[in-house]
Write a protein that holds these residues in place. Structure first.
Motif, PDB file in Angstrom:
ATOM      1  N   ILE A 172       0.862  -1.178   0.000  1.00 43.86           N
ATOM      2  CA  ILE A 172       0.000   0.000   0.000  1.00 43.86           C
ATOM      3  C   ILE A 172       0.902   1.232   0.000  1.00 43.86           C
ATOM      4  CG2 ILE A 172      -1.930  -1.112   1.190  1.00 43.86           C
ATOM      5  CD1 ILE A 172      -0.985   0.278   3.775  1.00 43.86           C
ATOM      6  N   GLY A 173       0.300   2.411  -0.085  1.00 45.81           N
ATOM      7  CA  GLY A 173       1.064   3.648  -0.031  1.00 45.81           C
ATOM      8  C   GLY A 173       1.545   4.067  -1.407  1.00 45.81           C
ATOM      9  N   ALA A 174       2.565   4.893  -1.407  1.00 45.10           N
ATOM     10  CA  ALA A 174       3.175   5.417  -2.627  1.00 45.10           C
ATOM     11  C   ALA A 174       4.590   5.827  -2.277  1.00 45.10           C
ATOM     12  CB  ALA A 174       2.375   6.613  -3.158  1.00 45.10           C
ATOM     13  N   LEU A 191      -7.709  -1.391  -0.061  1.00 46.65           N
ATOM     14  CA  LEU A 191      -7.499   0.022   0.232  1.00 46.65           C
ATOM     15  C   LEU A 191      -7.831   0.881  -0.980  1.00 46.65           C
ATOM     16  CD1 LEU A 191      -6.669   2.304   2.080  1.00 46.65           C
ATOM     17  CD2 LEU A 191      -4.273   1.862   1.478  1.00 46.65           C
ATOM     18  N   GLY A 192      -7.484   0.436  -2.168  1.00 45.85           N
ATOM     19  CA  GLY A 192      -7.817   1.195  -3.364  1.00 45.85           C
ATOM     20  C   GLY A 192      -9.314   1.354  -3.532  1.00 45.85           C
ATOM     21  N   VAL A 225       4.834   0.392   0.356  1.00 50.13           N
ATOM     22  CA  VAL A 225       5.607   0.080  -0.844  1.00 50.13           C
ATOM     23  C   VAL A 225       7.061   0.553  -0.730  1.00 50.13           C
ATOM     24  CG1 VAL A 225       4.963   2.203  -2.071  1.00 50.13           C
ATOM     25  CG2 VAL A 225       5.531   0.124  -3.377  1.00 50.13           C
ATOM     26  N   TRP A 226       7.318   1.600   0.060  1.00 55.17           N
ATOM     27  CA  TRP A 226       8.704   2.036   0.219  1.00 55.17           C
ATOM     28  C   TRP A 226       9.502   1.028   1.036  1.00 55.17           C
ATOM     29  CZ3 TRP A 226      11.617   5.014  -2.514  1.00 55.17           C
ATOM     30  CH2 TRP A 226      12.876   5.412  -2.024  1.00 55.17           C
ATOM     31  N   ASP A 227       8.884   0.456   2.070  1.00 58.19           N
ATOM     32  CA  ASP A 227       9.545  -0.619   2.809  1.00 58.19           C
ATOM     33  C   ASP A 227       9.814  -1.805   1.892  1.00 58.19           C
ATOM     34  OD1 ASP A 227       9.810   0.556   5.322  1.00 58.19           O
ATOM     35  OD2 ASP A 227       7.807  -0.044   5.956  1.00 58.19           O
ATOM     36  N   LEU A 228       8.853  -2.115   1.032  1.00 54.79           N
ATOM     37  CA  LEU A 228       9.028  -3.209   0.084  1.00 54.79           C
ATOM     38  C   LEU A 228      10.186  -2.921  -0.864  1.00 54.79           C
ATOM     39  CD1 LEU A 228       8.087  -5.820  -1.238  1.00 54.79           C
ATOM     40  CD2 LEU A 228       6.364  -4.497  -2.477  1.00 54.79           C
ATOM     41  N   ALA A 229      10.275  -1.687  -1.344  1.00 56.58           N
ATOM     42  CA  ALA A 229      11.374  -1.303  -2.238  1.00 56.58           C
ATOM     43  C   ALA A 229      12.714  -1.427  -1.521  1.00 56.58           C
ATOM     44  CB  ALA A 229      11.151   0.116  -2.741  1.00 56.58           C
ATOM     45  N   ARG A 230      12.762  -1.021  -0.264  1.00 56.57           N
ATOM     46  CA  ARG A 230      13.993  -1.142   0.525  1.00 56.57           C
ATOM     47  C   ARG A 230      14.411  -2.609   0.656  1.00 56.57           C
ATOM     48  NH1 ARG A 230      12.432  -0.380   5.288  1.00 56.57           N
ATOM     49  NH2 ARG A 230      14.527  -0.735   6.095  1.00 56.57           N
ATOM     50  N   ALA A 231      13.439  -3.507   0.744  1.00 66.48           N
ATOM     51  CA  ALA A 231      13.750  -4.928   0.844  1.00 66.48           C
ATOM     52  C   ALA A 231      14.425  -5.425  -0.433  1.00 66.48           C
ATOM     53  CB  ALA A 231      12.487  -5.734   1.119  1.00 66.48           C
ATOM     54  N   HIS A 232      13.993  -4.938  -1.587  1.00 68.21           N
ATOM     55  CA  HIS A 232      14.644  -5.315  -2.843  1.00 68.21           C
ATOM     56  C   HIS A 232      16.088  -4.830  -2.865  1.00 68.21           C
ATOM     57  CE1 HIS A 232      10.493  -6.011  -4.097  1.00 68.21           C
ATOM     58  NE2 HIS A 232      10.960  -6.641  -5.170  1.00 68.21           N
ATOM     59  N   VAL A 233      16.314  -3.613  -2.385  1.00 68.84           N
ATOM     60  CA  VAL A 233      17.680  -3.088  -2.334  1.00 68.84           C
ATOM     61  C   VAL A 233      18.532  -3.936  -1.390  1.00 68.84           C
ATOM     62  CG1 VAL A 233      19.121  -1.111  -1.691  1.00 68.84           C
ATOM     63  CG2 VAL A 233      16.975  -0.750  -2.944  1.00 68.84           C
ATOM     64  N   ARG A 306      13.791  -4.555   8.081  1.00 69.07           N
ATOM     65  CA  ARG A 306      12.511  -4.609   8.774  1.00 69.07           C
ATOM     66  C   ARG A 306      11.602  -3.525   8.207  1.00 69.07           C
ATOM     67  NH1 ARG A 306      12.128  -7.537  13.502  1.00 69.07           N
ATOM     68  NH2 ARG A 306      14.106  -8.249  14.413  1.00 69.07           N
ATOM     69  N   ALA A 307      10.303  -3.763   8.246  1.00 71.15           N
ATOM     70  CA  ALA A 307       9.352  -2.725   7.869  1.00 71.15           C
ATOM     71  C   ALA A 307       9.421  -1.584   8.880  1.00 71.15           C
ATOM     72  CB  ALA A 307       7.938  -3.305   7.819  1.00 71.15           C
ATOM     73  N   GLU A 308       9.396  -0.361   8.399  1.00 68.54           N
ATOM     74  CA  GLU A 308       9.510   0.818   9.253  1.00 68.54           C
ATOM     75  C   GLU A 308       8.247   1.671   9.259  1.00 68.54           C
ATOM     76  OE1 GLU A 308      12.922   2.856   7.742  1.00 68.54           O
ATOM     77  OE2 GLU A 308      14.358   1.452   8.662  1.00 68.54           O
ATOM     78  N   ARG A 309       7.466   1.629   8.197  1.00 66.42           N
ATOM     79  CA  ARG A 309       6.300   2.496   8.083  1.00 66.42           C
ATOM     80  C   ARG A 309       5.043   1.781   8.558  1.00 66.42           C
ATOM     81  NH1 ARG A 309      10.046   4.722   4.949  1.00 66.42           N
ATOM     82  NH2 ARG A 309       9.866   6.931   4.408  1.00 66.42           N
ATOM     83  N   THR A 310       4.093   2.556   9.074  1.00 63.74           N
ATOM     84  CA  THR A 310       2.884   2.003   9.682  1.00 63.74           C
ATOM     85  C   THR A 310       1.757   1.879   8.666  1.00 63.74           C
ATOM     86  OG1 THR A 310       1.972   4.171  10.269  1.00 63.74           O
ATOM     87  CG2 THR A 310       3.516   3.150  11.841  1.00 63.74           C
ATOM     88  N   LEU A 311       0.710   1.192   9.093  1.00 65.40           N
ATOM     89  CA  LEU A 311      -0.507   1.107   8.288  1.00 65.40           C
ATOM     90  C   LEU A 311      -1.042   2.504   7.994  1.00 65.40           C
ATOM     91  CD1 LEU A 311      -2.898  -0.503   7.061  1.00 65.40           C
ATOM     92  CD2 LEU A 311      -3.907  -0.535   9.364  1.00 65.40           C
ATOM     93  N   GLU A 312      -1.045   3.354   9.009  1.00 66.20           N
ATOM     94  CA  GLU A 312      -1.552   4.716   8.830  1.00 66.20           C
ATOM     95  C   GLU A 312      -0.693   5.512   7.845  1.00 66.20           C
ATOM     96  OE1 GLU A 312      -3.328   2.904  12.281  1.00 66.20           O
ATOM     97  OE2 GLU A 312      -1.217   3.130  11.707  1.00 66.20           O
ATOM     98  N   ASP A 313       0.621   5.296   7.878  1.00 65.20           N
ATOM     99  CA  ASP A 313       1.496   5.935   6.893  1.00 65.20           C
ATOM    100  C   ASP A 313       1.090   5.522   5.475  1.00 65.20           C
ATOM    101  OD1 ASP A 313       3.098   7.175   8.828  1.00 65.20           O
ATOM    102  OD2 ASP A 313       4.516   5.495   8.897  1.00 65.20           O
ATOM    103  N   GLY A 314       0.817   4.245   5.306  1.00 62.91           N
ATOM    104  CA  GLY A 314       0.420   3.747   3.998  1.00 62.91           C
ATOM    105  C   GLY A 314      -0.893   4.338   3.532  1.00 62.91           C
ATOM    106  N   ILE A 315      -1.831   4.478   4.445  1.00 64.01           N
ATOM    107  CA  ILE A 315      -3.124   5.070   4.090  1.00 64.01           C
ATOM    108  C   ILE A 315      -2.940   6.531   3.700  1.00 64.01           C
ATOM    109  CG2 ILE A 315      -5.377   5.770   5.002  1.00 64.01           C
ATOM    110  CD1 ILE A 315      -5.266   3.194   6.729  1.00 64.01           C
TER     111      ILE A 315
END
Length: 334
Positions: A172-174, A191-192, A225-233, A306-315
């Motif tokens: 989620i997120g951008a 969410l969408g 999605v930014w946490d997910l991108a960091r995982a790829h890196v 580790r994931a750093e951003r919250t559900l609320e951040d994603g929303i």
């Protein structure tokens, strides 16, 4: 490090590209632009075409001989669509993926990071899974991800490739700087649909309210999605350590470790927006499942992620992107 990202003009791939750049790596993008946007590739090398086209792959490699690894994000991803058109999904997600692997092997590119999916897991009694949990894909989309993982594992043991599969949960997120996000005005995920309903002033329909979860609605692990991108890196930077020639295939769950039901998602959405949401219950969609979330610490131990951003951040970031998207799409069509 120079990295080829397939699907690099899409939601996930473009965000991975930004995370690569932030970490000092150089992305090269390949995308057929079926759902991605050329605007997401601004300032980056972009090759428009098919991952299964060996001539195009040869061109990319000849023009960028210093590519050190490939991140494969290109795929069809809509679960109900996969139920209606399974052959399209197998041809695209599996058949073209095999052709991509063959092309890369011919050019000696053996480092391969695969954007897989946690949808391949069987639902467990407590809805948690780790990398050794049983698999039971519930849709053709999920089956294509599981099948391609099997292909990667077999090919890795044959010496054709070394691979890391990232089984991520529900992005989620951008991009936090709102450079990129979902390119689809009416996305099909929870969410969408919730954002679309809220903006249109219509009730939000929960698809499936009789699952064996605490409140009857599907349970998910919503990862920014930014946490997910960091995982790829992280996988790219530790690739030779976690997928050496002696152990050439490795799998990681990429999630928050927090299970959130759809009703809990609505509550979090209401807390972010300050608005009450009118909710109605509807039937399950074809290919849906009760859902799972990760209990694994493997990514933290081996990738230092580790994931750093919250559900609320994603929303919040999803809402901000939904406001920006019409301008992005307008500029793209101008």
């Amino acid at each position: 490090m120079k990295v080829l990202i397939t699907g690099g003009a899409g939601f996930i791939g473009s965000t991975v590209a930004s995370a690569c750049e932030q970490a000092g790596h150089e992305p090269v993008l390949l995308d057929d632009l079926s759902t991605g946007l050329s605007a997401f590739a601004l300032g980056r090398p972009l090759y428009v075409g098919d991952v299964g086209d060996p001539v195009l792959i040869s061109r990319v490699v000849s023009e960028h001989p210093d590519i050190a690894a490939v991140v494969h994000c290109a795929a069809k991803i809509v679960v109900p669509d996969s139920v209606a058109k399974p052959l399209d999904y197998y041809a695209n997600n599996v058949g073209k993926g095999v052709e991509l692997l063959r092309s890369l092997a011919r050019h000696g590119l053996t480092r391969f990071v695969f954007s897989s999916s946690a949808s391949i897991y069987a639902v467990s009694d407590d809805f948690t899974v780790d990398e050794d949990s049983p698999l039971a894909p519930a849709s053709p989309y999920a089956a294509t991800k599981a099948m391609f993982e099997t292909i990667l594992e077999d090919a890795s043991h044959a010496g054709d490739v070394r691979a890391v599969s990232l089984r991520y949960f529900n992005p989620i997120g951008a991009d936090p700087e709102l450079r990129t996000g979902l390119s689809i005005p009416e996305p099909s995920h929870a969410l969408g649909r919730l954002i679309s309903s809220w903006r249109a002033g219509r009730p939000f329909t929960i698809t499936g309210h009789d699952w064996p979860t605490p409140d009857g609605t599907g349970i998910r692990d919503y990862i920014h999605v930014w946490d997910l991108a960091r995982a790829h890196v992280a996988a790219l930077e530790r690739f030779d350590e976690v997928a050496p020639a002696s152990n050439p295939y490795r799998v990681y769950n990429i999630g928050t470790g927090r299970g959130v039901t759809v009703r809990e998602l609505v509550t979090a959405f209401e807390s972010v927006t300050g608005d009450a949401v009118d909710v109605v219950d509807g039937p399950r969609r074809p290919g849906d499942s009760a859902g799972v979330y990760t209990r694994s610490e493997r990514a933290a131990r081996e990738l230092d992620w580790r994931a750093e951003r919250t559900l609320e951040d994603g929303i919040r970031d999803s809402l901000a992107w939904a406001e920006r998207l019409p301008d992005v799409l307008g500029a793209a069509s101008a």
